[in-house]
Design a protein around this motif. Structure first.
Motif, PDB file in Angstrom:
ATOM      1  N   ARG A 124       0.825  -1.230   0.000  1.00  0.00           N
ATOM      2  CA  ARG A 124       0.000   0.000   0.000  1.00  0.00           C
ATOM      3  C   ARG A 124       0.852   1.271   0.000  1.00  0.00           C
ATOM      4  NH1 ARG A 124      -3.010  -0.349   5.701  1.00  0.00           N
ATOM      5  NH2 ARG A 124      -2.720  -2.530   5.250  1.00  0.00           N
ATOM      6  N   PHE A 125       2.115   1.150   0.411  1.00  0.00           N
ATOM      7  CA  PHE A 125       3.021   2.299   0.425  1.00  0.00           C
ATOM      8  C   PHE A 125       3.897   2.354  -0.830  1.00  0.00           C
ATOM      9  CE2 PHE A 125       2.370   1.013   4.891  1.00  0.00           C
ATOM     10  CZ  PHE A 125       1.712   2.138   5.345  1.00  0.00           C
ATOM     11  N   GLY A 126       3.761   1.367  -1.690  1.00  0.00           N
ATOM     12  CA  GLY A 126       4.554   1.325  -2.909  1.00  0.00           C
ATOM     13  C   GLY A 126       5.717   0.349  -2.863  1.00  0.00           C
ATOM     14  N   PHE A 127       5.910  -0.341  -1.740  1.00  0.00           N
ATOM     15  CA  PHE A 127       6.967  -1.349  -1.657  1.00  0.00           C
ATOM     16  C   PHE A 127       6.599  -2.515  -2.568  1.00  0.00           C
ATOM     17  CE2 PHE A 127       7.637   0.915   2.306  1.00  0.00           C
ATOM     18  CZ  PHE A 127       9.015   0.952   2.412  1.00  0.00           C
ATOM     19  N   ALA A 128       7.592  -3.075  -3.254  1.00  0.00           N
ATOM     20  CA  ALA A 128       7.326  -4.184  -4.169  1.00  0.00           C
ATOM     21  C   ALA A 128       8.479  -5.184  -4.141  1.00  0.00           C
ATOM     22  CB  ALA A 128       7.135  -3.658  -5.590  1.00  0.00           C
ATOM     23  N   ALA A 129       8.111  -6.459  -4.170  1.00  0.00           N
ATOM     24  CA  ALA A 129       9.115  -7.524  -4.179  1.00  0.00           C
ATOM     25  C   ALA A 129       9.919  -7.504  -5.470  1.00  0.00           C
ATOM     26  CB  ALA A 129       8.445  -8.877  -3.985  1.00  0.00           C
TER      27      ALA A 129
END
Length: 174
Positions: A124-129
């Motif tokens: 939801r904060f823009g973090f991505a694997a």
């Protein structure tokens, strides 16, 4: 209820330690924050203050990482830990802490922020694997995510090493 997010100072240390120990009963996160501070690896600690109570009700910490992309060192941090008092959960305190931290990191020139956690929460904060994938890290996998800052200056597809501060190794050693 009025919550103010501000940089943690010396007057917040005991309250933050107590909050971390109440949220994480094994005490590892409180020890992590202490060890990061002692080692000089802490970049930013924010406190959420309930101004009506005058109490610290939340905290988030960002520590220095050694990150290389294409053989070049870049300014990067790790988000960990984040904690909110049980009386103030589900009221947007954690979200406010993360957003305020990201804003301050952006202003400070940090290029990449990593987190090890639940993708259902941190995306939801823009973090991505996929941003973190390809970095050599003992934490590599679906729970290691990254958020590019500075307008996404990291080159696509180019990765390198991502090493957390030494204090994190003490967590996995227990």
């Amino acid at each position: 209820m009025t919550i103010a997010i501000r940089p943690a100072g010396a007057d917040h240390v005991a309250a933050i330690d107590a909050l971390l120990r109440s949220c994480f009963p094994r005490g590892e996160e409180a020890d992590l924050v202490r060890n990061l501070c002692i080692a000089g690896d802490m970049v930013l600690v924010l406190a959420a203050i309930d101004e009506d109570e005058g109490a610290v009700v939340g905290t988030v910490a960002f520590s220095r990482m050694a990150v290389e992309i294409g053989g070049r060192s870049i300014p990067a941090v790790a988000l960990a830990p984040i904690a909110v008092a049980s009386t103030h959960r589900h009221q947007g305190v954690a979200e406010a802490l993360v957003h305020a931290g990201i804003e301050q990191l952006e202003t400070a020139g940090i290029i990449l922020c990593f987190v090890l956690g639940d993708p259902g929460y941190y995306t939801r904060f823009g973090f991505a694997a996929d941003v973190a994938s390809g970095f050599s890290s003992p934490y590599a996998g679906e729970y290691l995510m990254a958020l590019p800052l500075q307008g996404g200056l990291i080159p696509c597809g180019v990765r390198g090493n991502a090493s957390h501060a030494a204090a994190f190794a003490m967590l996995s050693a227990k």
